[in-house]
Enzyme design. Structure first.
Site, mmCIF file in Angstrom:
data_model
loop_
_atom_site.group_PDB
_atom_site.id
_atom_site.type_symbol
_atom_site.label_atom_id
_atom_site.label_comp_id
_atom_site.label_asym_id
_atom_site.label_seq_id
_atom_site.Cartn_x
_atom_site.Cartn_y
_atom_site.Cartn_z
ATOM 1 N N GLU A 1 -0.420 -6.115 0.250
ATOM 2 C CA GLU A 1 0.921 -6.572 0.654
ATOM 3 C C GLU A 1 1.001 -8.095 0.677
ATOM 4 O O GLU A 1 1.980 -8.693 0.222
ATOM 5 C CB GLU A 1 1.280 -6.001 2.034
ATOM 6 C CG GLU A 1 1.664 -4.535 1.966
ATOM 7 C CD GLU A 1 1.814 -3.891 3.338
ATOM 8 O OE1 GLU A 1 2.385 -2.810 3.400
ATOM 9 O OE2 GLU A 1 1.351 -4.470 4.341
ATOM 10 N N HIS B 1 9.582 4.604 -15.130
ATOM 11 C CA HIS B 1 10.602 4.708 -14.064
ATOM 12 C C HIS B 1 10.014 5.263 -12.771
ATOM 13 O O HIS B 1 10.718 5.908 -11.991
ATOM 14 C CB HIS B 1 11.784 5.591 -14.495
ATOM 15 C CG HIS B 1 12.340 5.252 -15.840
ATOM 16 N ND1 HIS B 1 13.354 4.358 -16.043
ATOM 17 C CD2 HIS B 1 11.973 5.684 -17.071
ATOM 18 C CE1 HIS B 1 13.616 4.256 -17.332
ATOM 19 N NE2 HIS B 1 12.775 5.050 -17.985
ATOM 20 N N SER C 1 -2.797 -0.859 12.826
ATOM 21 C CA SER C 1 -1.528 -1.131 13.502
ATOM 22 C C SER C 1 -1.821 -1.430 14.968
ATOM 23 O O SER C 1 -2.769 -0.897 15.540
ATOM 24 C CB SER C 1 -0.632 0.100 13.373
ATOM 25 O OG SER C 1 0.305 0.141 14.412
ATOM 26 N N LYS D 1 -3.152 4.605 12.026
ATOM 27 C CA LYS D 1 -2.782 3.921 10.784
ATOM 28 C C LYS D 1 -3.858 3.043 10.173
ATOM 29 O O LYS D 1 -4.666 2.445 10.869
ATOM 30 C CB LYS D 1 -1.525 3.071 11.015
ATOM 31 C CG LYS D 1 -0.304 3.942 11.199
ATOM 32 C CD LYS D 1 0.948 3.186 10.892
ATOM 33 C CE LYS D 1 1.084 2.929 9.406
ATOM 34 N NZ LYS D 1 2.199 2.047 9.127
#
Ligand code: ARG
Length: 464
Positions: free
Chosen positions: A290, A156, A277, A283
């Protein structure tokens, strides 16, 4: 103008129809298979005395010239030719003249496309497996370096029990092994030649289908021609197998995304396989995992799309089936680049062992061990032990400690039968090593699993 001559159609087709009807823009991908198929076909025709040896030689020479032209980027693909099969036949006629017209004896584009596409898919099964073996090798290498790297095992997405990082990677190694087996099994099952089935019902010529199949490396020939020209199960299988593979890759990608967040900090992707970014200079984005997660969507789409194309088709060939190729090409290309980049990204990623270890100190990962201790050493029924452990967890939370950090005095407040040996039991590394059952996370069991996969890899991937 280069077009299939027909008795029924006298007028030139509309330009819009040519555009709509053609598959040459995408089926040129299977030119190699088409040429291999045609070479085998004329060899068979000549052996059977259906065409002369002279015609055979001229056709094969011409086909080899065409292959070279395509490879060298010198070949002209015309929309008017409709598909790769007509394109090559028309070019062959230009090159060698009338002999080219004998090539299509005792076959139809229906068995020709069934053959070419099947060979392409069978070759792709093998290509994907070569890439997957490389991925497995990298995973095993990282796993071997991390048999005692503790991290929280989760259910979980909550801290559950301590495991080691090799054990976690072994779960993916298991998945990818099944993927490899699926591609292999599908390849074996579908290694059956449809060529010689002609349009739908076989041919009156005295052909030798077995011979032709053997030349092309098939294990056997298909039994029923009506089925053979209609069957696209091999294509559905690779689409499904790629879907399952990409689902595995996507789950792994999701974990890499989570692990590389500052909340987890378990891994850091290399600069080479990270992106920045456009506005936030601090970043480092995990675009690779992804995109791997994102690309899974399109391969599922390709599977559903072909299932839908095929579902209502009467036997045998229908033009709907021309829609079978683009999705398959797309899924194969997507899978190829996905496996390659996943391999590179994980090979160059750094494993933050300290952060993993730190994370194991949160969430009372050895709570189950205390419950087991109360059961085996203090005579508790497991449910009662579970309840008392829950109270001790509450106490530890209040004291700002992890269960593995409690001392014997604190534990004895709850149960005087608890002895000093409990302290060792609650240590996270000991908790991990206690799970020594087959397939468990102990270092001992993890090493056995590593050995199993190493042996499997050596036995199966001869390219090692
Ligand atoms: N381009 C066609 C396809 O990919 C080849 C088969 C054409 N057969 C036919 N009878 N029109 O399906």
């Amino acid at each position: 103008m280069r077009k299939v001559a027909s008795g029924k159609i006298k007028k030139t087709s509309a330009k819009l129809l040519d555009e709509f009807n053609a598959s040459i823009m995408f089926d040129k991908e299977i030119y190699n298979e088409d040429i291999d198929g045609s070479i085998a076909h004329v060899k068979m025709l000549s052996k059977q005395g259906i065409i002369s040896k002279q015609s055979e030689d001229k056709i094969i020479d011409g086909l080899n010239t065409i292959r070279k032209e395509i490879q060298d980027g010198k070949y002209q693909f015309y929309l008017k030719d409709e598909d790769i099969h007509m394109s090559i036949e028309n070019r062959l006629t230009e090159l060698i003249g009338d002999d080219a017209k004998r090539m299509h004896t005792a076959r139809s584009r229906n068995d020709q496309v069934a053959l070419d596409f099947r060979m392409f898919v069978l070759r792709s099964n093998k290509k994907l497996n070569e890439l997957l073996y490389k991925l497995q090798r990298v995973l095993l290498k990282i796993a071997k370096q991390n048999t005692d790297t503790l991290l929280p095992g989760m259910t979980h997405l909550q801290h559950a029990q301590p495991i080691n990082f090799a054990y976690h990677l072994l779960a993916y190694i298991s998945m990818f092994k099944r993927d490899i087996e699926r591609f292999e099994n599908s390849g074996k099952r579908n290694n059956i030649s449809p060529i010689g089935c002609a349009a739908l019902a076989g041919t009156p010529y005295e052909t030798d289908r077995e011979y032709e199949a053997k030349l092309l490396g098939f294990d056997s020939i298909s039994i029923n021609c009506l089925d053979s020209v209609s069957d696209r199960d091999f294509a559905l299988e690779i689409l499904f197998n790629i879907s399952v593979l990409m689902m595995h890759i996507s789950r792994f990608a999701e974990e890499i995304i989570l692990w590389s967040s500052s909340e987890f900090g378990f891994v850091e992707l290399s600069d080479e396989y990270s992106t920045s970014s456009s506005i936030m200079p601090q970043k480092k984005n995990p675009d690779v995992p992804e995109l791997l997660r994102g690309k899974t969507g399109r391969v599922y789409g390709n599977l559903i799309s072909l299932l839908t194309v095929l579902k209502g088709l009467p036997l045998a060939y229908n033009k709907d089936m021309q829609e079978d190729k683009e999705g398959v090409f797309d899924s194969i290309k997507t899978a190829e680049i996905s496996i390659k980049i996943l391999t590179k990204a994980i090979e160059s990623m750094s494993v933050k062992k300290k952060n993993m270890l730190k994370a194991t100190k949160k969430g009372h990962l050895s709570a189950t061990d205390l419950a087991d201790y109360l059961t085996t050493k203090c005579g508790y029924a497991f449910r009662d032990a579970y309840k008392l452990t829950g109270e001790i967890v509450g106490y530890a939370d209040g004291a700002g400690k992890d269960m593995s950090e409690l001392d014997i005095k604190e534990l004895r407040i709850f149960e005087p039968k608890i002895q000093n040996d409990v302290i060792e039991v609650l240590q996270l590394e000991n908790s991990m090593n206690a799970r020594n059952s087959e397939g468990g996370t102990s270092v001992n069991s993890t090493k056995k699993q590593l050995e199993y996969f190493q042996k499997w890899l050596e036995k199966n991937n001869t390219a090692l």
